[in-house]
Design an enzyme around this catalytic site. Structure first.
Site, PDB file in Angstrom:
ATOM      1  CB  THR A  80     -25.263  13.744   6.957  1.00  0.00           C
ATOM      2  OG1 THR A  80     -25.145  15.067   6.452  1.00  0.00           O
ATOM      3  CG2 THR A  80     -26.730  13.392   7.090  1.00  0.00           C
ATOM      4  CB  THR A 120     -26.622  17.087   8.732  1.00  0.00           C
ATOM      5  OG1 THR A 120     -25.290  17.603   8.676  1.00  0.00           O
ATOM      6  CG2 THR A 120     -27.493  17.884   7.775  1.00  0.00           C
ATOM      7  NE  ARG A 159     -25.211  24.110   2.719  1.00  0.00           N
ATOM      8  CZ  ARG A 159     -25.008  22.837   3.060  1.00  0.00           C
ATOM      9  NH1 ARG A 159     -25.448  22.385   4.214  1.00  0.00           N
ATOM     10  NH2 ARG A 159     -24.364  22.022   2.257  1.00  0.00           N
ATOM     11  CB  VAL A 160     -31.507  24.297   3.011  1.00  0.00           C
ATOM     12  CG1 VAL A 160     -32.053  22.883   3.020  1.00  0.00           C
ATOM     13  CG2 VAL A 160     -32.301  25.180   3.976  1.00  0.00           C
ATOM     14  N   GLY A 161     -28.837  22.209   3.077  1.00  0.00           N
ATOM     15  CA  GLY A 161     -28.088  21.223   2.307  1.00  0.00           C
ATOM     16  C   GLY A 161     -29.001  20.182   1.681  1.00  0.00           C
ATOM     17  CG  ASP A 162     -27.170  16.442   0.851  1.00  0.00           C
ATOM     18  OD1 ASP A 162     -26.645  17.149   1.745  1.00  0.00           O
ATOM     19  OD2 ASP A 162     -26.901  15.235   0.713  1.00  0.00           O
ATOM     20  N   GLY A 193     -21.810  14.201   2.538  1.00  0.00           N
ATOM     21  CA  GLY A 193     -20.802  14.891   1.740  1.00  0.00           C
ATOM     22  C   GLY A 193     -21.277  16.301   1.469  1.00  0.00           C
ATOM     23  N   GLY A 217     -23.417  18.807   0.311  1.00  0.00           N
ATOM     24  CA  GLY A 217     -24.812  18.756  -0.118  1.00  0.00           C
ATOM     25  C   GLY A 217     -25.065  19.423  -1.451  1.00  0.00           C
TER      26      GLY A 217
HETATM   27  N1  ASP Z   1     -24.622  16.678   3.285  1.00  0.00           N
HETATM   28  C1  ASP Z   1     -24.487  17.557   4.413  1.00  0.00           C
HETATM   29  C2  ASP Z   1     -24.749  18.968   3.985  1.00  0.00           C
HETATM   30  O1  ASP Z   1     -24.285  19.364   2.947  1.00  0.00           O
HETATM   31  C3  ASP Z   1     -23.149  17.457   5.090  1.00  0.00           C
HETATM   32  C4  ASP Z   1     -22.478  16.115   5.056  1.00  0.00           C
HETATM   33  O2  ASP Z   1     -23.127  15.094   5.011  1.00  0.00           O
HETATM   34  O3  ASP Z   1     -21.230  16.056   5.082  1.00  0.00           O
HETATM   35  O4  ASP Z   1     -25.373  19.673   4.728  1.00  0.00           O
END
Ligand code: ASP
Length: 336
Positions: free
Chosen positions: A186, A204, A214-217, A238, A240
């Site tokens: 990200t 990201t 899917r939705v991440g952080d 990382g 999420g």
């Molecule tokens: N945090 C992001 C997600 O999980 C991916 C990343 O930053 O590596 O979508």
């Protein structure tokens, strides 16, 4: 917890990699009401690819652009980089072969936020997030609604996935087991602007070959990004799923509010999560932070996380502090 100053001092001997203060003497907020409040800007972002975004953000600020302009246009640089498989149109698609992008933006002044999740076909999701913040009464729009809004606002579309990613996806699809390698990153960009306020943004394409929807952080306020104008700003990268369950970026800012330096706050957050989580040190979580004194820092759950820092006097990539297993003790507060 943050009650033990000695433990902080002990940590800081371990985690001094790439942390510094930038000219707190230049901070003039509140010193003299007649003087313009001009602060030395400090721009921090995730990963070495963030450096080009930082440099653009600084250029925008130097030209008199606002903190939000610097965040948006800085992130554009990474979103425009088709070689980057985890941000923007060059992003790796989901399991259905569709690129779904997540982004958010936060303004310290007004404690405002805007966010889009699982948006498709929009070149600059960070701009869509900014439009949500500035043009609607809402904080977050998702999926087709987010796209329709972005198009109505005149944002540019883009063809995605790009052909090389589509070919990779086809290979992955025919051989999922062997190619299940985790691939995600990200751009989280946070800054202390010359106006003395904090701003931040994230963008990201998320976890490669994730489930559709899917939705991440990254678009979750307090997860992938948090800004508190009285304290500072933090961002995450990382896995999420391991950040959003713990309101990771909110925790970092909260640690700073209770007296931790940015690097201490990032590391305390990684430790707090690692102590509670069954995955322990195998979390793949990383944080960056900047505080009111212009200090910055970063920490991750493993070696290998690097981040970019830019001021008017330098622009460089630094190694983040890494969690060591002795830092967390017995793991898994929520293990059954
Ligand atoms: N945090 C992001 C997600 O999980 C991916 C990343 O930053 O590596 O979508």
């Amino acid at each position: 917890m943050l009650t033990n100053r000695r433990s902080f001092l002990k940590q800081s001997t371990v985690i001094t990699v790439g942390t510094a203060a930038v000219g707190p003497s230049k901070l003039s907020i509140g010193e003299n009401k007649k003087m313009p409040k001009v602060v030395e800007p400090v721009i921090v972002s995730t990963w070495p690819f963030g450096k080009a975004s930082n440099d653009e953000a600084l250029r925008i600020l130097t030209m008199g652009g606002s903190g939000l302009d610097a965040i948006e246009k800085g992130i554009w640089i990474t979103e425009n980089d088709l070689g980057n498989g985890s941000v923007g149109a060059g992003g790796i698609p989901n399991a259905e072969g569709v690129v779904q992008l997540d982004a958010c933006i936060m303004s310290g002044p007004g404690h405002r936020a805007g966010s889009v999740a699982a948006i498709e076909g929009v070149r600059h999701p960070i701009s869509a997030a900014r439009k949500v913040m500035e043009k609607t009464k809402h904080v977050m729009l998702v999926g087709t609604g987010a796209k329709a809004f972005a198009l109505k606002e005149g944002l540019e579309t883009a063809q995605m996935p790009i052909e090389s990613r589509r070919q990779e996806w086809l290979k992955w699809k025919s051989n999922q087991e062997k190619n299940a390698a985790k691939n995600h990153d990200t751009i989280a960009l946070i800054l202390l602007a010359p106006d003395g306020h904090f701003y931040g943004g994230c963008s990201t394409s998320g976890w490669a070959y994730k489930l559709n929807g899917r939705v991440g952080d990254s678009p979750i306020i307090g997860g992938g990004l948090y800004v508190d104008d009285d304290v500072g700003a933090a961002g995450a990268t990382g896995l999420g799923e391991n950040v959003m369950r713990y309101c990771g970026s909110f925790q970092v800012v909260s640690f700073m509010q209770r007296g931790a330096s940015p690097v201490e706050a990032c590391m305390e957050t990684v430790k707090a999560i690692a102590r509670k989580d069954p995955k322990g040190a195998d979390l793949s979580i990383n944080f960056i932070a900047v505080d009111k004194q212009g200090r910055y820092g970063a920490a991750g759950s493993a070696e290998g996380f690097s981040y970019s820092v830019t001021t008017t006097t330098f622009s460089k990539v630094l190694s983040a502090a890494a969690l060591s297993s002795k830092d967390i003790g017995p793991v898994g507060g929520n293990r059954n």
